[in-house]
Design a protein around this motif. Sequence first.
Motif, PDB file in Angstrom:
ATOM      1  N   UNK A   1      -1.421  13.291  19.849  1.00  0.00           N
ATOM      2  CA  UNK A   1      -2.706  12.655  19.507  1.00  0.00           C
ATOM      3  C   UNK A   1      -3.466  13.479  18.433  1.00  0.00           C
ATOM      4  N   UNK A   2      -3.187  14.921  18.183  1.00  0.00           N
ATOM      5  CA  UNK A   2      -3.788  15.679  17.218  1.00  0.00           C
ATOM      6  C   UNK A   2      -3.008  15.234  15.963  1.00  0.00           C
ATOM      7  N   UNK A   3      -1.807  14.906  15.760  1.00  0.00           N
ATOM      8  CA  UNK A   3      -1.210  14.769  14.688  1.00  0.00           C
ATOM      9  C   UNK A   3      -1.864  13.262  14.216  1.00  0.00           C
ATOM     10  N   UNK A   4      -1.896  12.287  14.938  1.00  0.00           N
ATOM     11  CA  UNK A   4      -2.269  11.082  14.899  1.00  0.00           C
ATOM     12  C   UNK A   4      -3.883  11.178  14.107  1.00  0.00           C
ATOM     13  N   UNK A   5      -4.486  12.023  14.704  1.00  0.00           N
ATOM     14  CA  UNK A   5      -6.022  12.028  14.065  1.00  0.00           C
ATOM     15  C   UNK A   5      -5.902  12.963  12.873  1.00  0.00           C
TER      16      UNK A   5
ATOM     17  N   UNK B   1       0.853  -1.137   0.006  1.00  0.00           N
ATOM     18  CA  UNK B   1      -0.069  -0.037  -0.042  1.00  0.00           C
ATOM     19  C   UNK B   1       0.843   1.235  -0.130  1.00  0.00           C
ATOM     20  N   UNK B   2       0.667   2.029  -0.915  1.00  0.00           N
ATOM     21  CA  UNK B   2       1.544   3.226  -0.995  1.00  0.00           C
ATOM     22  C   UNK B   2       0.763   4.526  -0.960  1.00  0.00           C
ATOM     23  N   UNK B   3       1.371   5.531  -0.893  1.00  0.00           N
ATOM     24  CA  UNK B   3       0.906   6.918  -1.018  1.00  0.00           C
ATOM     25  C   UNK B   3       1.754   7.933  -1.893  1.00  0.00           C
ATOM     26  N   UNK B   4       1.188   9.013  -2.332  1.00  0.00           N
ATOM     27  CA  UNK B   4       2.171   9.847  -3.009  1.00  0.00           C
ATOM     28  C   UNK B   4       2.568  10.876  -2.363  1.00  0.00           C
ATOM     29  N   UNK B   5       2.381  11.198  -1.136  1.00  0.00           N
ATOM     30  CA  UNK B   5       2.927  12.475  -0.330  1.00  0.00           C
ATOM     31  C   UNK B   5       2.394  12.383   1.101  1.00  0.00           C
ATOM     32  N   UNK B   6       2.786  13.376   1.626  1.00  0.00           N
ATOM     33  CA  UNK B   6       2.471  13.553   3.347  1.00  0.00           C
ATOM     34  C   UNK B   6       1.010  13.647   3.574  1.00  0.00           C
ATOM     35  N   UNK B   7       0.776  13.137   4.658  1.00  0.00           N
ATOM     36  CA  UNK B   7      -0.908  13.168   5.022  1.00  0.00           C
ATOM     37  C   UNK B   7      -1.086  14.171   6.172  1.00  0.00           C
ATOM     38  N   UNK B   8      -2.184  14.459   6.452  1.00  0.00           N
ATOM     39  CA  UNK B   8      -2.752  15.228   7.580  1.00  0.00           C
ATOM     40  C   UNK B   8      -2.364  16.847   7.453  1.00  0.00           C
TER      41      UNK B   8
ATOM     42  N   UNK C   1      -0.659  -1.952  18.193  1.00  0.00           N
ATOM     43  CA  UNK C   1      -1.750  -1.539  17.505  1.00  0.00           C
ATOM     44  C   UNK C   1      -2.256  -0.216  17.869  1.00  0.00           C
ATOM     45  N   UNK C   2      -2.470   0.928  16.991  1.00  0.00           N
ATOM     46  CA  UNK C   2      -3.182   2.212  17.369  1.00  0.00           C
ATOM     47  C   UNK C   2      -4.608   1.889  17.637  1.00  0.00           C
ATOM     48  N   UNK C   3      -5.205   2.310  18.716  1.00  0.00           N
ATOM     49  CA  UNK C   3      -6.566   2.426  19.034  1.00  0.00           C
ATOM     50  C   UNK C   3      -7.344   3.254  17.921  1.00  0.00           C
ATOM     51  N   UNK C   4      -8.225   2.839  17.074  1.00  0.00           N
ATOM     52  CA  UNK C   4      -8.586   3.556  15.862  1.00  0.00           C
ATOM     53  C   UNK C   4      -9.858   4.414  16.433  1.00  0.00           C
ATOM     54  N   UNK C   5     -10.647   3.680  17.177  1.00  0.00           N
ATOM     55  CA  UNK C   5     -11.780   4.285  17.843  1.00  0.00           C
ATOM     56  C   UNK C   5     -11.453   5.512  18.634  1.00  0.00           C
ATOM     57  N   UNK C   6     -10.259   5.451  19.376  1.00  0.00           N
ATOM     58  CA  UNK C   6      -9.865   6.698  20.054  1.00  0.00           C
ATOM     59  C   UNK C   6      -9.611   7.787  19.010  1.00  0.00           C
ATOM     60  N   UNK C   7      -9.484   7.402  18.026  1.00  0.00           N
ATOM     61  CA  UNK C   7      -9.150   8.552  16.892  1.00  0.00           C
ATOM     62  C   UNK C   7     -10.286   9.245  16.306  1.00  0.00           C
ATOM     63  N   UNK C   8     -11.555   8.713  16.671  1.00  0.00           N
ATOM     64  CA  UNK C   8     -12.918   9.279  16.234  1.00  0.00           C
ATOM     65  C   UNK C   8     -13.159   8.450  14.963  1.00  0.00           C
TER      66      UNK C   8
ATOM     67  N   UNK D   1      -7.485  10.523  10.107  1.00  0.00           N
ATOM     68  CA  UNK D   1      -8.860  10.659   9.907  1.00  0.00           C
ATOM     69  C   UNK D   1      -8.903  12.061   9.132  1.00  0.00           C
ATOM     70  N   UNK D   2      -7.998  12.739   8.896  1.00  0.00           N
ATOM     71  CA  UNK D   2      -8.226  14.334   8.404  1.00  0.00           C
ATOM     72  C   UNK D   2      -8.629  14.172   7.009  1.00  0.00           C
ATOM     73  N   UNK D   3      -9.138  14.656   6.194  1.00  0.00           N
ATOM     74  CA  UNK D   3      -9.334  14.425   4.941  1.00  0.00           C
ATOM     75  C   UNK D   3      -8.767  15.646   4.282  1.00  0.00           C
ATOM     76  N   UNK D   4      -9.097  15.618   2.758  1.00  0.00           N
ATOM     77  CA  UNK D   4      -8.809  16.958   2.033  1.00  0.00           C
ATOM     78  C   UNK D   4      -7.289  16.912   1.569  1.00  0.00           C
ATOM     79  N   UNK D   5      -6.494  15.865   1.994  1.00  0.00           N
ATOM     80  CA  UNK D   5      -5.064  15.931   1.387  1.00  0.00           C
ATOM     81  C   UNK D   5      -4.873  15.629  -0.100  1.00  0.00           C
ATOM     82  N   UNK D   6      -5.702  14.875  -0.756  1.00  0.00           N
ATOM     83  CA  UNK D   6      -5.806  14.667  -2.169  1.00  0.00           C
ATOM     84  C   UNK D   6      -4.548  13.837  -2.701  1.00  0.00           C
ATOM     85  N   UNK D   7      -3.907  13.193  -1.850  1.00  0.00           N
ATOM     86  CA  UNK D   7      -2.593  12.256  -2.266  1.00  0.00           C
ATOM     87  C   UNK D   7      -3.347  11.150  -2.783  1.00  0.00           C
ATOM     88  N   UNK D   8      -2.834  10.442  -3.579  1.00  0.00           N
ATOM     89  CA  UNK D   8      -3.183   9.163  -3.893  1.00  0.00           C
ATOM     90  C   UNK D   8      -2.806   7.982  -2.940  1.00  0.00           C
TER      91      UNK D   8
END
Length: 318
Positions: free
Chosen positions: A249-253, A153-160, A307-314, A257-264
């Motif tokens: 925690x904010x960075x992880x979230x 699984x790959x991405x094209x750039x930084x997220x968040x 494992x990161x607790x994903x429910x805690x991430x909202x 889960x933050x949107x709008x990055x538009x990386x692939x």
Amino acid sequence: MHEFDIIAKYLNLNTTPRKDVLCGVGDDCALLKVPQGQRLAVSMDTLIGDVHFPADADAKAIAHKAIAVNLSDLAACSAEPAWLTLSLSMPQADEKWLAAFSEGLSEMVEHFAVQLVGGDTCRGPLSITVQAHGLVPQKVFAQRSGAKAGDLVCVTGPLGDAALGLLHYKGELAASGADADYLLQRYLRPYPRVAAGIAMRGRASAAIDISDGLLADVQHLSNASGVGVVIRWDQIPLSDAARAVADQQLIKRAVLTGGDDYELCFTVPEDQFEATQKALAMVGEKCIPIGRISGKPGVRVVSDEGDINLEKMGYRHF
Ligand code: ADP
Ligand code: MG
């Protein structure tokens, strides 16, 4: 200002015409030529003022984003952007706003060598719908459903970044100087990974653009493919500006889960990885592995601490 004057002055863009546009703005329909052996890829996204972008944002940035989010969808399907249509609803004909909006449209249209070939203009709450039309050779359309166990699984750039940029815009994040500018630009002016999408043709087994947040979009991809995903937190690329945020925690979230990055986000069989990375590097794009497709359903994010607790991430599984 009359509707027709608005169209003539601000929406009949004075940009480089494409040879495959037989008829553009000005008639009842646009007439477009699809080359032999190519398929038409079509996508549409609406941006509503104060829902998808701050209504008081710079009109040039709004135009940029409206086109960028649509080209991002084409990129996820390895399509080459060709034509755009635009439905524009606005409360009044503010010429200063329209001039900036038109300039933003023209810049993106020239940059990606596309043409605005038609649309609709009306009075109403600020809302912008763009439909993007792209071309893709018949056999290389990477769908969400093609991922196989073992694929990287790959991405094209930084997220968040975009999520942090929005928090900064709302005054909820104390970023400063160059970091603040960078994050804000990543939110307001996402850059669609069109070149990356085309370069991964025939190599990526599945792809999606990250508009709703990594976890949500990876979940779409894994559901469509009937597989699971294990992501390694330490491998997810973060910008320096995101790293500079103190609240972990904010960075992880933001990253997960933050949107709008538009990386692939895309998957490649392991034996295709090097060739894919090279092909993307040739066009100045990145191919960063962040995890692997697994046969076991569900999305997991593992770090050195477990494992990161994903429910805690909202994050809600769905
Ligand atoms: P019609 O009455 O046939 O629907 P319109 O008066 O809505 O035509 O539009 C006139 C021309 O201007 C058409 O070619 C249409 O595609 C184009 N047009 C209208 N609004 C826009 C827009 N927002 N962006 C680009 N082209 C537009
Ligand atoms: Mg008509």
